[in-house]
Scaffold this motif. Structure first.
Motif, PDB file in Angstrom:
ATOM      1  N   LEU A 250      -7.684 -48.942  30.032  1.00 49.38           N
ATOM      2  CA  LEU A 250      -7.740 -49.842  28.946  1.00 49.38           C
ATOM      3  C   LEU A 250      -6.366 -50.305  28.227  1.00 49.38           C
ATOM      4  CD1 LEU A 250     -10.395 -47.540  26.859  1.00 49.38           C
ATOM      5  CD2 LEU A 250     -10.705 -50.096  27.604  1.00 49.38           C
ATOM      6  N   ALA A 251      -5.210 -49.441  28.352  1.00 50.32           N
ATOM      7  CA  ALA A 251      -4.037 -49.993  27.914  1.00 50.32           C
ATOM      8  C   ALA A 251      -3.687 -51.062  28.759  1.00 50.32           C
ATOM      9  CB  ALA A 251      -3.012 -48.619  28.145  1.00 50.32           C
ATOM     10  N   GLY A 252      -3.942 -50.986  30.093  1.00 45.96           N
ATOM     11  CA  GLY A 252      -3.576 -52.315  31.107  1.00 45.96           C
ATOM     12  C   GLY A 252      -4.285 -53.299  30.416  1.00 45.96           C
ATOM     13  N   THR A 253      -5.398 -53.312  30.204  1.00 45.02           N
ATOM     14  CA  THR A 253      -6.272 -54.348  29.660  1.00 45.02           C
ATOM     15  C   THR A 253      -5.644 -55.131  28.630  1.00 45.02           C
ATOM     16  OG1 THR A 253      -8.256 -53.528  30.605  1.00 45.02           O
ATOM     17  CG2 THR A 253      -8.563 -55.197  28.992  1.00 45.02           C
ATOM     18  N   THR A 254      -5.245 -54.245  27.766  1.00 42.25           N
ATOM     19  CA  THR A 254      -4.529 -54.935  26.473  1.00 42.25           C
ATOM     20  C   THR A 254      -3.296 -55.428  26.580  1.00 42.25           C
ATOM     21  OG1 THR A 254      -3.790 -52.586  25.788  1.00 42.25           O
ATOM     22  CG2 THR A 254      -5.827 -53.168  24.803  1.00 42.25           C
ATOM     23  N   ARG A 255      -2.715 -55.186  27.703  1.00 43.45           N
ATOM     24  CA  ARG A 255      -1.334 -55.405  28.313  1.00 43.45           C
ATOM     25  C   ARG A 255      -1.382 -56.865  28.697  1.00 43.45           C
ATOM     26  NH1 ARG A 255       0.328 -51.282  30.280  1.00 43.45           N
ATOM     27  NH2 ARG A 255      -0.443 -51.601  32.364  1.00 43.45           N
ATOM     28  N   LEU A 256      -2.732 -56.979  29.540  1.00 46.65           N
ATOM     29  CA  LEU A 256      -2.779 -58.519  30.020  1.00 46.65           C
ATOM     30  C   LEU A 256      -2.991 -59.600  29.080  1.00 46.65           C
ATOM     31  CD1 LEU A 256      -4.929 -57.130  33.210  1.00 46.65           C
ATOM     32  CD2 LEU A 256      -2.489 -57.828  33.093  1.00 46.65           C
ATOM     33  N   LEU A 257      -3.642 -59.056  27.892  1.00 44.88           N
ATOM     34  CA  LEU A 257      -4.314 -60.089  27.011  1.00 44.88           C
ATOM     35  C   LEU A 257      -2.951 -60.501  26.198  1.00 44.88           C
ATOM     36  CD1 LEU A 257      -7.464 -58.332  25.911  1.00 44.88           C
ATOM     37  CD2 LEU A 257      -7.331 -60.458  27.508  1.00 44.88           C
ATOM     38  N   PRO A 258      -3.083 -61.721  25.464  1.00 47.99           N
ATOM     39  CA  PRO A 258      -1.982 -62.180  24.448  1.00 47.99           C
ATOM     40  C   PRO A 258      -2.574 -61.203  23.454  1.00 47.99           C
ATOM     41  CG  PRO A 258      -3.370 -64.220  25.484  1.00 47.99           C
ATOM     42  CD  PRO A 258      -3.890 -62.754  26.010  1.00 47.99           C
ATOM     43  N   THR A 259      -1.124 -60.972  22.655  1.00 46.26           N
ATOM     44  CA  THR A 259      -1.176 -59.804  21.688  1.00 46.26           C
ATOM     45  C   THR A 259      -2.238 -60.084  20.571  1.00 46.26           C
ATOM     46  OG1 THR A 259       1.301 -59.604  22.046  1.00 46.26           O
ATOM     47  CG2 THR A 259       0.139 -58.679  20.026  1.00 46.26           C
ATOM     48  N   LYS A 260      -2.418 -61.245  20.315  1.00 49.73           N
ATOM     49  CA  LYS A 260      -3.425 -61.397  19.131  1.00 49.73           C
ATOM     50  C   LYS A 260      -4.910 -61.419  19.669  1.00 49.73           C
ATOM     51  CE  LYS A 260      -5.445 -65.056  15.789  1.00 49.73           C
ATOM     52  NZ  LYS A 260      -4.983 -66.729  15.515  1.00 49.73           N
ATOM     53  N   LEU A 261      -5.112 -61.691  20.867  1.00 52.88           N
ATOM     54  CA  LEU A 261      -6.350 -61.424  21.383  1.00 52.88           C
ATOM     55  C   LEU A 261      -6.344 -59.743  21.589  1.00 52.88           C
ATOM     56  CD1 LEU A 261      -9.152 -62.658  22.557  1.00 52.88           C
ATOM     57  CD2 LEU A 261      -7.997 -62.896  24.656  1.00 52.88           C
ATOM     58  N   SER A 262      -5.228 -59.273  22.107  1.00 52.57           N
ATOM     59  CA  SER A 262      -5.412 -57.906  22.321  1.00 52.57           C
ATOM     60  C   SER A 262      -5.728 -57.073  21.071  1.00 52.57           C
ATOM     61  CB  SER A 262      -4.089 -57.316  22.878  1.00 52.57           C
ATOM     62  OG  SER A 262      -4.122 -55.988  23.227  1.00 52.57           O
ATOM     63  N   ALA A 263      -5.288 -57.586  19.725  1.00 54.04           N
ATOM     64  CA  ALA A 263      -5.694 -56.920  18.740  1.00 54.04           C
ATOM     65  C   ALA A 263      -7.072 -57.036  18.295  1.00 54.04           C
ATOM     66  CB  ALA A 263      -4.707 -57.491  17.557  1.00 54.04           C
ATOM     67  N   GLN A 264      -7.641 -58.287  18.562  1.00 55.13           N
ATOM     68  CA  GLN A 264      -9.048 -58.481  18.181  1.00 55.13           C
ATOM     69  C   GLN A 264      -9.762 -57.687  19.222  1.00 55.13           C
ATOM     70  OE1 GLN A 264      -9.275 -62.547  18.768  1.00 55.13           O
ATOM     71  NE2 GLN A 264      -8.458 -63.065  16.788  1.00 55.13           N
ATOM     72  N   PHE A 265      -9.452 -57.564  20.489  1.00 55.98           N
ATOM     73  CA  PHE A 265     -10.237 -56.632  21.399  1.00 55.98           C
ATOM     74  C   PHE A 265     -10.083 -55.220  20.896  1.00 55.98           C
ATOM     75  CE2 PHE A 265     -10.191 -54.207  25.261  1.00 55.98           C
ATOM     76  CZ  PHE A 265     -11.487 -54.471  25.798  1.00 55.98           C
ATOM     77  N   THR A 266      -8.984 -54.739  20.576  1.00 54.00           N
ATOM     78  CA  THR A 266      -8.999 -53.333  20.062  1.00 54.00           C
ATOM     79  C   THR A 266      -9.757 -52.972  18.956  1.00 54.00           C
ATOM     80  OG1 THR A 266      -6.341 -53.391  20.907  1.00 54.00           O
ATOM     81  CG2 THR A 266      -7.266 -51.697  19.146  1.00 54.00           C
ATOM     82  N   GLN A 267      -9.740 -53.833  18.048  1.00 56.24           N
ATOM     83  CA  GLN A 267     -10.645 -53.614  16.701  1.00 56.24           C
ATOM     84  C   GLN A 267     -11.972 -53.640  17.288  1.00 56.24           C
ATOM     85  OE1 GLN A 267      -9.152 -55.255  13.204  1.00 56.24           O
ATOM     86  NE2 GLN A 267      -7.834 -56.428  14.444  1.00 56.24           N
TER      87      GLN A 267
END
Length: 299
Positions: A57-74
């Motif tokens: 999951l940490a790797g997935t968020t690293r691959l995404l643009p930060t804004k999209l990663s924040a949305q994915f996390t929430q």
């Protein structure tokens, strides 16, 4: 006092295993030390079992643009799982992501974040962000969680967070739940006498004498003596409040330690306020248990 610590440990254990406090079963009757051991064992087991998932999951968020990663996390990870995934992130990645997440969400993340495993990430956070999250945690009455971060934060950041807390009663509640006495001593020693006196006023006004007296239990004699003399310097009504709390909450051993360490003038002043004969008998018994000179509080 022990009941407060046990309740805190039950809450921390329940959060680790993902249940309500009343669902802990027989563990709910364990001592604070037993609950702490169970919590640490459960945390290690859960992290070890799911570490590969946290890493993915940490790797997935690293691959995404930060804004999209924040949305994915929430939307898909959520605060509880995010707290566990954070330990597998690089500090730079975690910092960039945290700056895109709302403060209430970050405060919820803290409930499941392991400060020991995430120290590098915590120390990478800017002071203002830490203060904002601390305010949110304080507003949610999460004093136990705030105390868990004491070891991971630098002295400077801890001082900044303390300065941002308006109610000295909150400082007492947080200090009471800090597990590391050396760390607690460092934090309290950095406070001036006026700041510590305000915590004693809060102990009187908010019924927090158990926290105030137990907070320094186990710290150095010098710090305990400083706190004892500050108690003796309070108005009569505040000292009587401490004596009354000692009777209600069985705090006489802690108060006796303070009496032993007080300067002679302060001790005499406190003894003169022992209006209730039961207070005198209870304090005499506690002093005897500590091996104090009987002449310190004669019949």
């Amino acid at each position: 006092m022990s009941a407060l610590l046990e309740q805190a440990e039950r809450l921390k254990l329940a959060r680790v295993v993902g249940c309500e406090v009343d669902e802990l079963g027989p563990l709910g009757e364990a001592s604070a030390a037993e609950l702490r051991s169970a919590r640490r064992a459960a945390s290690n087991a859960l992290f070890g079992r799911h570490r590969s998932l946290f890493g993915k999951l940490a790797g997935t968020t690293r691959l995404l643009p930060t804004k999209l990663s924040a949305q994915f996390t929430q939307k898909f990870i959520g605060p509880t799982l995010a707290g566990r995934v954070a330990s597998e992130m690089e500090p730079k990645q975690a910092l960039a992501l945290s700056e895109r997440l709302p403060t209430p969400f970050l405060a919820q993340v803290c409930l499941s974040l392991d400060p020991g495993r995430s120290e590098a990430i915590i120390q990478a956070m800017p002071t203002e962000l830490v203060i904002d999250v601390a305010r949110e945690l304080r507003a949610n009455q999460e004093h136990i969680v705030m105390a868990q971060f004491a070891d991971a934060l630098t002295d400077e950041v801890v001082a900044a967070v303390m300065d941002s807390i308006e109610d000295p009663g909150d400082l007492l509640k947080i200090g009471f739940y800090i597990e590391s006495k050396p760390r607690l001593e460092t934090i309290i020693s950095a406070m001036d006498d006026a700041g510590l006196a305000r915590t004693l006023e809060a102990a009187d006004q908010q019924g927090l004498w158990p926290e105030a007296l137990a907070m320094v239990d186990g710290t150095s004699e010098a710090l305990r003596a400083r706190m004892a003399n500050l108690i003796a310097a309070q108005p009569d009504a505040v000292i009587r409040s401490a004596l009354d709390a000692a009777g209600r909450e069985e705090l006489w051993p802690l108060l006796a330690d303070a009496v032993v360490l007080m300067a002679d003038a302060g001790r005499s002043r406190l003894i003169a306020l022992l209006d209730d004969p039961q207070w005198r008998r209870s304090l005499q018994a506690a002093l005897a248990e500590q091996g104090a000179d009987p002449a310190m509080l004669p019949d």
